[in-house]
Design a protein around this motif. Structure first.
Motif, PDB file in Angstrom:
ATOM      1  N   VAL A 459       0.846  -1.194   0.000  1.00  0.00           N
ATOM      2  CA  VAL A 459       0.000   0.000   0.000  1.00  0.00           C
ATOM      3  C   VAL A 459       0.880   1.241   0.000  1.00  0.00           C
ATOM      4  O   VAL A 459       1.784   1.383   0.845  1.00  0.00           O
ATOM      5  CB  VAL A 459      -0.940   0.020   1.224  1.00  0.00           C
ATOM      6  N   ASP A 460       0.639   2.124  -0.968  1.00  0.00           N
ATOM      7  CA  ASP A 460       1.352   3.401  -1.087  1.00  0.00           C
ATOM      8  C   ASP A 460       2.870   3.246  -1.135  1.00  0.00           C
ATOM      9  O   ASP A 460       3.608   4.141  -0.717  1.00  0.00           O
ATOM     10  CB  ASP A 460       0.959   4.342   0.058  1.00  0.00           C
ATOM     11  N   GLY A 461       3.330   2.117  -1.599  1.00  0.00           N
ATOM     12  CA  GLY A 461       4.767   1.932  -1.764  1.00  0.00           C
ATOM     13  C   GLY A 461       5.568   1.967  -0.492  1.00  0.00           C
ATOM     14  O   GLY A 461       6.765   2.280  -0.517  1.00  0.00           O
ATOM     15  N   ARG A 462       4.932   1.577   0.649  1.00  0.00           N
ATOM     16  CA  ARG A 462       5.700   1.547   1.888  1.00  0.00           C
ATOM     17  C   ARG A 462       5.168   0.569   2.935  1.00  0.00           C
ATOM     18  O   ARG A 462       5.885   0.239   3.882  1.00  0.00           O
ATOM     19  CB  ARG A 462       5.808   2.938   2.500  1.00  0.00           C
ATOM     20  N   THR A 463       3.933   0.104   2.804  1.00  0.00           N
ATOM     21  CA  THR A 463       3.354  -0.821   3.776  1.00  0.00           C
ATOM     22  C   THR A 463       3.092  -2.162   3.109  1.00  0.00           C
ATOM     23  O   THR A 463       2.488  -2.218   2.041  1.00  0.00           O
ATOM     24  CB  THR A 463       2.042  -0.263   4.352  1.00  0.00           C
ATOM     25  N   ALA A 464       3.544  -3.248   3.756  1.00  0.00           N
ATOM     26  CA  ALA A 464       3.412  -4.584   3.177  1.00  0.00           C
ATOM     27  C   ALA A 464       2.573  -5.479   4.072  1.00  0.00           C
ATOM     28  O   ALA A 464       2.671  -5.435   5.305  1.00  0.00           O
ATOM     29  CB  ALA A 464       4.792  -5.213   2.975  1.00  0.00           C
ATOM     30  N   LEU A 465       1.733  -6.306   3.441  1.00  0.00           N
ATOM     31  CA  LEU A 465       0.935  -7.330   4.114  1.00  0.00           C
ATOM     32  C   LEU A 465       1.208  -8.660   3.420  1.00  0.00           C
ATOM     33  O   LEU A 465       1.346  -8.704   2.196  1.00  0.00           O
ATOM     34  CB  LEU A 465      -0.552  -7.008   4.021  1.00  0.00           C
ATOM     35  N   SER A 466       1.242  -9.743   4.189  1.00  0.00           N
ATOM     36  CA  SER A 466       1.564 -11.052   3.608  1.00  0.00           C
ATOM     37  C   SER A 466       0.826 -12.147   4.363  1.00  0.00           C
ATOM     38  O   SER A 466       0.657 -12.065   5.589  1.00  0.00           O
ATOM     39  CB  SER A 466       3.069 -11.315   3.695  1.00  0.00           C
ATOM     40  N   THR A 467       0.425 -13.201   3.637  1.00  0.00           N
ATOM     41  CA  THR A 467      -0.209 -14.330   4.307  1.00  0.00           C
ATOM     42  C   THR A 467      -0.271 -15.566   3.416  1.00  0.00           C
ATOM     43  O   THR A 467      -0.245 -15.468   2.186  1.00  0.00           O
ATOM     44  CB  THR A 467      -1.644 -13.981   4.750  1.00  0.00           C
ATOM     45  N   HIS A 468      -0.332 -16.718   4.078  1.00  0.00           N
ATOM     46  CA  HIS A 468      -0.752 -17.957   3.427  1.00  0.00           C
ATOM     47  C   HIS A 468      -2.276 -17.948   3.306  1.00  0.00           C
ATOM     48  O   HIS A 468      -2.969 -17.404   4.170  1.00  0.00           O
ATOM     49  CB  HIS A 468      -0.380 -19.174   4.285  1.00  0.00           C
ATOM     50  N   VAL A 469      -2.807 -18.585   2.253  1.00  0.00           N
ATOM     51  CA  VAL A 469      -4.253 -18.800   2.117  1.00  0.00           C
ATOM     52  C   VAL A 469      -4.493 -20.198   1.553  1.00  0.00           C
ATOM     53  O   VAL A 469      -3.575 -20.838   1.035  1.00  0.00           O
ATOM     54  CB  VAL A 469      -4.921 -17.740   1.209  1.00  0.00           C
ATOM     55  N   VAL A 470      -5.741 -20.649   1.631  1.00  0.00           N
ATOM     56  CA  VAL A 470      -6.079 -22.006   1.206  1.00  0.00           C
ATOM     57  C   VAL A 470      -6.934 -22.029  -0.048  1.00  0.00           C
ATOM     58  O   VAL A 470      -6.685 -22.807  -0.978  1.00  0.00           O
ATOM     59  CB  VAL A 470      -6.810 -22.754   2.344  1.00  0.00           C
ATOM     60  N   ASP A 471      -7.972 -21.177  -0.105  1.00  0.00           N
ATOM     61  CA  ASP A 471      -8.996 -21.278  -1.142  1.00  0.00           C
ATOM     62  C   ASP A 471      -8.509 -20.731  -2.485  1.00  0.00           C
ATOM     63  O   ASP A 471      -8.210 -19.538  -2.611  1.00  0.00           O
ATOM     64  CB  ASP A 471     -10.244 -20.517  -0.699  1.00  0.00           C
ATOM     65  N   CYS A 472      -8.429 -21.590  -3.478  1.00  0.00           N
ATOM     66  CA  CYS A 472      -8.080 -21.190  -4.842  1.00  0.00           C
ATOM     67  C   CYS A 472      -9.229 -21.459  -5.812  1.00  0.00           C
ATOM     68  O   CYS A 472      -9.038 -21.465  -7.033  1.00  0.00           O
ATOM     69  CB  CYS A 472      -6.830 -21.931  -5.317  1.00  0.00           C
ATOM     70  N   SER A 473     -10.433 -21.698  -5.280  1.00  0.00           N
ATOM     71  CA  SER A 473     -11.546 -22.153  -6.120  1.00  0.00           C
ATOM     72  C   SER A 473     -12.193 -21.025  -6.909  1.00  0.00           C
ATOM     73  O   SER A 473     -12.850 -21.279  -7.926  1.00  0.00           O
ATOM     74  CB  SER A 473     -12.602 -22.841  -5.251  1.00  0.00           C
ATOM     75  N   ASN A 474     -12.044 -19.777  -6.461  1.00  0.00           N
ATOM     76  CA  ASN A 474     -12.661 -18.654  -7.161  1.00  0.00           C
ATOM     77  C   ASN A 474     -11.591 -17.782  -7.804  1.00  0.00           C
ATOM     78  O   ASN A 474     -10.452 -17.733  -7.334  1.00  0.00           O
ATOM     79  CB  ASN A 474     -13.510 -17.825  -6.193  1.00  0.00           C
ATOM     80  N   TYR A 475     -11.975 -17.055  -8.845  1.00  0.00           N
ATOM     81  CA  TYR A 475     -10.976 -16.357  -9.648  1.00  0.00           C
ATOM     82  C   TYR A 475     -11.304 -14.884  -9.898  1.00  0.00           C
ATOM     83  O   TYR A 475     -10.513 -14.169 -10.505  1.00  0.00           O
ATOM     84  CB  TYR A 475     -10.811 -17.068 -10.998  1.00  0.00           C
ATOM     85  N   ARG A 476     -12.476 -14.421  -9.453  1.00  0.00           N
ATOM     86  CA  ARG A 476     -12.870 -13.047  -9.750  1.00  0.00           C
ATOM     87  C   ARG A 476     -12.192 -12.031  -8.816  1.00  0.00           C
ATOM     88  O   ARG A 476     -11.609 -12.396  -7.809  1.00  0.00           O
ATOM     89  CB  ARG A 476     -14.390 -12.903  -9.631  1.00  0.00           C
TER      90      ARG A 476
END
Length: 501
Positions: A459-476
């Protein structure tokens, strides 16, 4: 004629003698090694991060603690392989987008985090010997191959200033401190029962003298992978203690003032950086941790998106994705036409492809869903968001369902001064959250990397967020605006090809 032949023979003899002396002199350096007959520069895999931003090693497993170096226009990314302690993986890149994975730079046992530096055309790999918790060195005439059998001890805890009561004397970082004209070595250590950053000094990188720690803190649980960076008269001490913390001082000896953290605990080993003399670049890896979807009880990487360290005017640190990677992604190849597939799900919207604008004009907000042309859940999404009032909330929902009842929310809340990755329904919990204040409180830029089981947000070239996730069933992708109007400009979606190498 005989005289000329004699002179030629004598000249050749002298050249061969001098060559053998030079080779012998180098071979007598502690820890010296030569490149083997089989070229270690051999490429075993090519990783295009504009196609798949998260790199796994080709030989299986995952990554630990990357430690980058930069020489002669080439980035060298040395990194450990998870749960093995047997090798140092080696990747190189000239553009920070395409990475060549080579044969391991070193193979042995008990190998943990270190540093590779160059001095007078020799390469010095310092590393931690895991079991005794000591610092060792291998010297090479090239950056591709380090002979583990030539390893020598260069530093250890003395059981006086530095003790092993907490089994910590590791993660060495070596750099040249120009003011003192000496090489410095930092290491995570324990001193007086506190987490400490140990200091050793050397004139030649071979012989080291011990000094008092530059940092001690009883609050920290770890001081892993410590590093010092000077910028505009400020010294920044970075370290890993889940999350990655930094301290600020006017002198590399301290005293140190806590600045905060620039990553959450979901990115590990991201306190090591190197510079091309213009900026500092680094990488982390994804460790095991618990999310609202359950425990990720493995510790297998991959590497995070490469990032550039951001030095804010107030002395604080942030990170942004590598500009070279973003530029490569923004090219037209593999990009979707979002304006052609935008569907008004709720509220009043003006969709203007000419201006590259999506405007929610309903004072109660609204929802826009993008029915993407490919059923591919792996992509990069970027947009600029402008709000008339800071109380308005905007969520970018990735892997959204057709009926807008599931997905992962990238929530930006200017009035609460936070950015977060959340489950679709708020009661399902938060994956990651960081404090964030936009420049004017009402506008921001968001960049989202979604690939396989990973989401990273900047966000705004200075704040980072990261995570593992499970659900890959949707694509929109969907955008939800709450509590007011909003303008989303320059939206872009680029498809990743996860299994492409």
């Amino acid at each position: 004629m005989k005289k000329k032949i004699l002179i030629l023979v004598i000249t050749l003899f002298v050249v061969l003698l001098l060559t053998s002396i030079c080779v012998k002199k180098f071979s007598e350096l502690p820890g010296s090694s030569h490149i083997p007959s089989e070229d270690a520069r051999h490429i075993v895999a090519v990783h295009n991060t504009s196609t798949n931003p998260f790199i796994f090693p080709s030989i299986g497993g995952g990554f630990w603690d990357p430690f980058p170096s930069y020489w002669d226009g080439v980035w060298h990314l040395y990194t450990l392989r998870v749960n093995t302690f047997n090798d140092v993986i080696h990747l190189t890149s000239t553009d920070l987008v395409t990475w060549n994975e080579h044969k391991p730079a070193m193979e042995g046992s008990g190998i943990c985090t270190g540093t590779v530096v160059r001095n007078k055309d020799k390469y010095y790999m310092f590393y931690t010997d895991n079991e005794p918790q000591t610092i060792r060195l291998v010297v090479s005439d090239n950056p591709w191959y380090f002979d583990f059998s030539k390893s020598v001890l260069v530093a250890e805890a003395d059981d006086k200033v530095y003790t092993l009561e907490k089994r910590k004397f590791r993660d060495c970082y070596v750099f040249y401190y120009e003011k003192e004209e000496l090489w410095w070595m930092l290491a995570e250590a324990t001193s007086q029962g506190k987490v400490a950053v140990a200091l050793f000094k050397s004139k030649d990188l071979l012989n080291w003298t011990q000094h008092d720690p530059i940092f001690m803190d009883s609050v920290r649980g770890h001081g892993s992978c410590p590093q010092l960076i000077e910028k505009d008269g400020r010294w920044h001490l970075t370290m890993l203690d889940y999350p990655n913390w930094y301290y600020v001082a006017s002198d590399p000896y301290g005293p140190w003032e806590l600045g905060g953290y620039y990553h959450s605990k979901h990115i590990s080993g991201a306190s090591r950086w190197d510079t091309d003399s213009k900026r500092w670049c680094g990488w982390g890896f994804f460790p095991a941790y618990k999310t609202p979807e359950g425990d990720f009880d493995y510790d297998n990487g991959p590497l995070s998106v490469g990032r550039e360290l951001v030095f804010n005017k107030d002395g604080s640190l942030g990170v942004r994705p590598l500009p070279e990677l973003v530029e490569a992604i923004q090219k037209p190849q593999n990009n979707a036409n979002l304006f052609a597939c935008a569907r008004k799900y709720r509220g009043t919207w003006k969709v203007d492809a000419g201006k590259q604008e999506l405007r929610c004009t309903d004072d109660q907000g609204g929802i826009l869903v993008f029915d993407l042309p490919e059923k591919n859940p792996n992509y990069y999404f970027e947009a600029d968001v402008e709000l008339p009032i800071s109380q308005t909330k905007v969520d970018i929902v990735v892997r959204a369902s057709e009926g807008f009842d599931s997905g992962y929310r990238i929530a930006i809340e200017p009035d609460k001064k936070v950015a977060a990755i959340r489950h679709f329904t708020s009661y399902d919990g938060v994956f990651d959250e960081m404090p964030h204040v936009s420049d004017d409180g009402k506008s921001f830029n968001v960049k989202v990397f979604v690939s396989d089981g990973i989401i990273e947000v900047f966000v705004d070239g200075r704040t980072a967020l990261s995570t593992h996730v499970v659900d890959c069933s949707n694509y929109r992708v969907a955008i939800e605006v709450s509590g007011g109007e909003a303008t989303i400009s320059n939206p872009l979606l680029h498809y990743f090809k996860v299994n492409a190498i």
